[in-house]
Motif scaffolding. Structure first.
Motif, PDB file in Angstrom:
ATOM      1  N   THR A 144      69.245  41.518  35.229  1.00  0.00           N
ATOM      2  CA  THR A 144      69.984  41.998  36.223  1.00  0.00           C
ATOM      3  C   THR A 144      71.066  42.306  36.721  1.00  0.00           C
ATOM      4  OG1 THR A 144      71.471  39.769  36.016  1.00  0.00           O
ATOM      5  CG2 THR A 144      69.875  39.237  36.435  1.00  0.00           C
ATOM      6  N   GLY A 145      72.112  42.644  37.644  1.00  0.00           N
ATOM      7  CA  GLY A 145      72.807  43.037  38.082  1.00  0.00           C
ATOM      8  C   GLY A 145      73.820  43.146  36.709  1.00  0.00           C
ATOM      9  N   ASP A 146      74.311  41.541  35.851  1.00  0.00           N
ATOM     10  CA  ASP A 146      75.528  41.982  35.245  1.00  0.00           C
ATOM     11  C   ASP A 146      74.712  41.818  33.843  1.00  0.00           C
ATOM     12  OD1 ASP A 146      73.882  39.175  35.582  1.00  0.00           O
ATOM     13  OD2 ASP A 146      75.864  37.996  35.616  1.00  0.00           O
ATOM     14  N   GLY A 147      73.663  42.826  33.583  1.00  0.00           N
ATOM     15  CA  GLY A 147      73.379  42.060  32.099  1.00  0.00           C
ATOM     16  C   GLY A 147      72.070  41.636  32.168  1.00  0.00           C
ATOM     17  N   ILE A 159      76.162  31.854  45.464  1.00  0.00           N
ATOM     18  CA  ILE A 159      76.540  32.486  44.790  1.00  0.00           C
ATOM     19  C   ILE A 159      76.235  33.192  43.124  1.00  0.00           C
ATOM     20  CG2 ILE A 159      78.935  31.717  45.495  1.00  0.00           C
ATOM     21  CD1 ILE A 159      80.473  31.144  43.430  1.00  0.00           C
ATOM     22  N   CYS A 160      76.520  34.480  42.754  1.00  0.00           N
ATOM     23  CA  CYS A 160      76.664  34.958  41.673  1.00  0.00           C
ATOM     24  C   CYS A 160      77.811  35.613  41.430  1.00  0.00           C
ATOM     25  CB  CYS A 160      76.096  36.202  42.128  1.00  0.00           C
ATOM     26  SG  CYS A 160      77.035  37.779  43.225  1.00  0.00           S
ATOM     27  N   ALA A 161      77.852  35.955  40.149  1.00  0.00           N
ATOM     28  CA  ALA A 161      78.820  36.140  39.333  1.00  0.00           C
ATOM     29  C   ALA A 161      80.612  36.589  40.248  1.00  0.00           C
ATOM     30  CB  ALA A 161      78.948  36.771  37.986  1.00  0.00           C
ATOM     31  N   GLY A 162      80.007  37.916  40.657  1.00  0.00           N
ATOM     32  CA  GLY A 162      81.177  38.390  42.213  1.00  0.00           C
ATOM     33  C   GLY A 162      81.670  39.326  41.009  1.00  0.00           C
ATOM     34  N   ALA A 163      83.047  39.216  41.812  1.00  0.00           N
ATOM     35  CA  ALA A 163      83.614  40.426  40.607  1.00  0.00           C
ATOM     36  C   ALA A 163      84.073  39.684  39.660  1.00  0.00           C
ATOM     37  CB  ALA A 163      85.365  40.664  41.491  1.00  0.00           C
ATOM     38  N   GLY A 188      82.953  38.665  36.914  1.00  0.00           N
ATOM     39  CA  GLY A 188      81.532  38.395  35.874  1.00  0.00           C
ATOM     40  C   GLY A 188      81.157  40.329  35.769  1.00  0.00           C
ATOM     41  N   CYS A 189      80.962  41.157  37.380  1.00  0.00           N
ATOM     42  CA  CYS A 189      79.411  41.665  37.029  1.00  0.00           C
ATOM     43  C   CYS A 189      80.344  43.155  37.425  1.00  0.00           C
ATOM     44  CB  CYS A 189      78.868  41.083  38.114  1.00  0.00           C
ATOM     45  SG  CYS A 189      77.194  42.761  38.505  1.00  0.00           S
ATOM     46  N   ALA A 190      80.705  44.047  37.232  1.00  0.00           N
ATOM     47  CA  ALA A 190      81.023  45.600  36.987  1.00  0.00           C
ATOM     48  C   ALA A 190      80.229  45.956  39.201  1.00  0.00           C
ATOM     49  CB  ALA A 190      80.787  46.178  37.005  1.00  0.00           C
ATOM     50  N   SER A 191      80.031  45.161  39.036  1.00  0.00           N
ATOM     51  CA  SER A 191      78.140  45.555  40.909  1.00  0.00           C
ATOM     52  C   SER A 191      79.071  45.267  41.790  1.00  0.00           C
ATOM     53  CB  SER A 191      76.804  45.528  40.174  1.00  0.00           C
ATOM     54  OG  SER A 191      76.660  45.988  39.355  1.00  0.00           O
ATOM     55  N   ALA A 192      79.713  44.128  41.283  1.00  0.00           N
ATOM     56  CA  ALA A 192      80.158  43.285  43.132  1.00  0.00           C
ATOM     57  C   ALA A 192      81.269  44.174  43.169  1.00  0.00           C
ATOM     58  CB  ALA A 192      80.816  41.828  42.460  1.00  0.00           C
ATOM     59  N   GLY A 193      81.348  43.896  44.832  1.00  0.00           N
ATOM     60  CA  GLY A 193      82.055  44.686  45.766  1.00  0.00           C
ATOM     61  C   GLY A 193      83.401  44.012  46.056  1.00  0.00           C
ATOM     62  N   ILE A 252      76.412  34.001  48.913  1.00  0.00           N
ATOM     63  CA  ILE A 252      76.846  35.128  49.104  1.00  0.00           C
ATOM     64  C   ILE A 252      76.839  36.071  47.389  1.00  0.00           C
ATOM     65  CG2 ILE A 252      79.865  35.496  48.538  1.00  0.00           C
ATOM     66  CD1 ILE A 252      79.803  32.799  50.085  1.00  0.00           C
ATOM     67  N   SER A 253      76.820  37.327  47.854  1.00  0.00           N
ATOM     68  CA  SER A 253      76.175  38.203  46.667  1.00  0.00           C
ATOM     69  C   SER A 253      76.618  39.097  46.603  1.00  0.00           C
ATOM     70  CB  SER A 253      74.345  38.508  47.259  1.00  0.00           C
ATOM     71  OG  SER A 253      74.438  38.954  46.130  1.00  0.00           O
ATOM     72  N   GLY A 254      77.427  39.278  44.984  1.00  0.00           N
ATOM     73  CA  GLY A 254      78.342  40.732  44.693  1.00  0.00           C
ATOM     74  C   GLY A 254      77.886  42.282  45.277  1.00  0.00           C
ATOM     75  N   CYS A 255      76.541  41.950  46.150  1.00  0.00           N
ATOM     76  CA  CYS A 255      75.759  43.147  45.505  1.00  0.00           C
ATOM     77  C   CYS A 255      73.966  43.111  46.759  1.00  0.00           C
ATOM     78  CB  CYS A 255      75.803  44.508  44.727  1.00  0.00           C
ATOM     79  SG  CYS A 255      74.781  43.814  43.605  1.00  0.00           S
ATOM     80  N   PRO A 256      73.598  44.033  47.013  1.00  0.00           N
ATOM     81  CA  PRO A 256      72.198  43.471  47.304  1.00  0.00           C
ATOM     82  C   PRO A 256      71.308  43.460  46.394  1.00  0.00           C
ATOM     83  CG  PRO A 256      73.651  46.024  48.615  1.00  0.00           C
ATOM     84  CD  PRO A 256      74.411  45.211  46.886  1.00  0.00           C
ATOM     85  N   LYS A 257      71.092  43.040  45.011  1.00  0.00           N
ATOM     86  CA  LYS A 257      70.677  42.640  44.137  1.00  0.00           C
ATOM     87  C   LYS A 257      70.131  41.289  44.410  1.00  0.00           C
ATOM     88  CE  LYS A 257      69.120  43.729  39.672  1.00  0.00           C
ATOM     89  NZ  LYS A 257      68.699  44.784  39.181  1.00  0.00           N
ATOM     90  N   GLY A 258      71.568  40.346  44.630  1.00  0.00           N
ATOM     91  CA  GLY A 258      71.387  39.009  44.879  1.00  0.00           C
ATOM     92  C   GLY A 258      70.735  38.089  43.712  1.00  0.00           C
ATOM     93  N   CYS A 259      71.315  38.666  42.718  1.00  0.00           N
ATOM     94  CA  CYS A 259      70.657  37.845  41.620  1.00  0.00           C
ATOM     95  C   CYS A 259      70.845  36.363  42.074  1.00  0.00           C
ATOM     96  CB  CYS A 259      71.678  38.011  40.110  1.00  0.00           C
ATOM     97  SG  CYS A 259      71.629  39.351  39.871  1.00  0.00           S
ATOM     98  N   ALA A 260      71.901  35.797  42.272  1.00  0.00           N
ATOM     99  CA  ALA A 260      71.762  34.111  43.178  1.00  0.00           C
ATOM    100  C   ALA A 260      70.795  33.825  43.232  1.00  0.00           C
ATOM    101  CB  ALA A 260      73.391  33.766  42.987  1.00  0.00           C
TER     102      ALA A 260
HETATM  103  S1  SF4 Z   1      74.086  40.476  42.908  1.00  0.00           S
HETATM  104 FE1  SF4 Z   1      74.836  42.086  41.781  1.00  0.00          FE
HETATM  105  S2  SF4 Z   1      77.180  41.475  42.128  1.00  0.00           S
HETATM  106 FE2  SF4 Z   1      75.763  39.610  41.935  1.00  0.00          FE
HETATM  107  S3  SF4 Z   1      75.905  39.616  39.575  1.00  0.00           S
HETATM  108 FE3  SF4 Z   1      73.515  40.763  40.580  1.00  0.00          FE
HETATM  109  S4  SF4 Z   1      74.436  42.739  39.873  1.00  0.00           S
HETATM  110 FE4  SF4 Z   1      76.387  41.239  39.837  1.00  0.00          FE
END
Ligand code: SF4
Length: 444
Positions: A25-28, A321-325, A327-332, A358-366
């Protein structure tokens, strides 16, 4: 101790992210696990919290089906996680997912304890060495207050009480009400009957699901025909339950996520209140047992203090929601803060009739699926997507610093337009996207 081989070439979305095959995933790496033991002790959860902190980013999630997810792992740390679980005596389930009600065997209102049938079926599937779809879900439901009547599964076995004893209703693809009936099986034939379906799935291919099978053709192979199922809506596991002599409290981490430090604080606090047993349950819940009427209120206070919901109508329950800022470097942006703002200022969206993401980036992990409303971090700011996925092109984008007032404007818009106790789904359906965009961008 044997080091687990982690074949990172198997990582892909759509498979089940086990310890042997974690998902990128985007956060590992993400690992999902369900301990074999239905009842966990405080030391087990404390060990899980330590392992999440040491090997991942510290976030612990409880999924909608009651599994544990650890995030932010690496190819190096996954084998350490496996070693740590073994050292703590926590044995993750392997093979096909077979779900039973969380209180199986201790709920006096259940028709029958589903656990022995589930164990026998698990053994039969393993013995047959069938290749089945990785996401295949089987429910063995013995009934009770927290039955799995509303859980979707590829294959269901639902206990049925008759004048002649307990039988099992075998059905395909759905919850207890919608699954297609195949047969009514006695306890002596239930596993063999279910294995007929497993063989049909294996024959249909390695990705075949319950919905892919011809239910009528399979039902023709059985003598006994099931009647219409009794569908009683099960209680939501979050909240207080008094079942027989048991006082149970269901707590759910806010938005399904908690940091290991707060999970550990919860476990220690509840243990001091007398809790001796923790059970994973659907709807992202941890059921705790061992409280008394005297310690219940203190336990609820501790849960709330550590970021757990104690009631099934918490407005944030429909937000993913995903980890967001945090817990994840990809989050905006800070997804937790945005979710809290949504709860505080746009509660009209959160009646459970629609999904909000609510997603930190377009990857949409949650929330890989579509949601009615998505806020997504992008390079250009926070995008608004209606009826889509985080990766879809946003209808409008605003700077992250403008998000809180934008959420307030969305809340005001919905409050103003809402008729009586109109559901959010209807309200969204009859509101033009342009109206949402104007409110989001502050152009009303
Ligand atoms: S959606 Fe993006 S910001 Fe959120 S956990 Fe996944 S990679 Fe990280």
């Amino acid at each position: 101790m044997t080091r687990l081989a982690c074949d990172l070439t198997t990582l892909r979305r759509g498979a089940c992210p086990s310890i042997a095959a974690p998902m990128q995933t985007g956060d590992g790496l993400l690992v999902r696990l369900r301990p074999v033991a239905a009842a966990l002790a405080a030391k087990d959860l404390l060990a899980l919290a330590d392992l999440a902190r040491e090997n991942g980013n510290g976030l612990v999630e409880i999924t909608a089906r009651g599994n544990i997810q650890l995030r932010g792992l690496t190819a190096t740390s996954v084998p350490h996680l496996a070693e740590g679980l073994a050292a703590a005596g926590i044995v993750p389930q392997t093979g096909v997912a077979i779900e039973t009600p969380p209180l199986s065997g201790i709920d006096p209102s259940e028709i029958v304890d589903a656990t022995p049938v589930a164990a026998a079926l698990r053994q039969a599937i393993a013995g047959a060495a069938l290749i089945l779809a990785p996401k295949l879900a089987i429910v063995v439901d013995g009934g009770g207050v927290l039955s799995l009547a509303d859980m979707i599964a590829d294959v269901r076995l639902d206990a049925v009480a008759t004048n002649d004893g307990v039988f099992w209703r075998l059905s395909l693809g759905g919850d207890r009400r919608t699954a297609r009936a195949i047969a009514l099986l006695c306890p002596q034939t239930v596993v063999a009957g279910a294995m007929t379906i497993m063989a049909a799935l294996a024959t249909a291919g390695p990705a075949a699901r319950g919905r892919d099978l011809d239910a009528a053709a399979l039902a023709a192979g059985f003598d006994t025909k099931p009647g219409m199922p009794v569908f009683l809506v099960p209680s939501h596991p979050v909240g207080v339950h008094r079942i027989g002599d048991h006082l149970l409290l269901g707590v759910a981490p806010a938005y399904g996520q908690v940091h290991a430090d707060r999970l550990a604080a919860l476990v220690r606090g509840l243990s001091a209140c007398g809790v001796a047993e923790f059970r994973l349950a659907p709807h992202r819940t941890l059921l705790v047992r061992g409280l008394s009427e005297n310690t219940l209120a203190a336990a609820q206070d501790i849960a709330e203090r550590e970021g757990f919901w104690c009631t099934d109508n918490a407005p944030g329950r429909s937000i993913s929601i995903c980890a967001g800022a945090a817990g994840c470097a990809s989050a905006g942006f800070d997804t937790h803060a945005a979710a809290d703002a949504m709860v505080a200022h746009a509660a009209e969206l959160l009646d459970g009739s629609v999904d909000v993401h609510i997603s930190g980036c377009p990857k949409g992990c949650a929330h890989p699926a579509r949601a009615a409303v998505t806020l997504c971090g992008t390079a250009a700011g926070i995008g608004l997507v209606l009826d889509g996925r985080a990766g879809d092109a946003p209808l409008a984008t605003i700077p992250a610093t403008e998000l809180a007032p934008a959420i307030q404007r969305l809340g005001t818009l919905l409050r103003t337009r809402r008729a009586g106790d109109e559901k959010a789904k209807n309200l969204i359906d009859r509101t033009a996207p342009a109206t949402f965009i104007s409110a989001y961008q502050g152009q009303q």
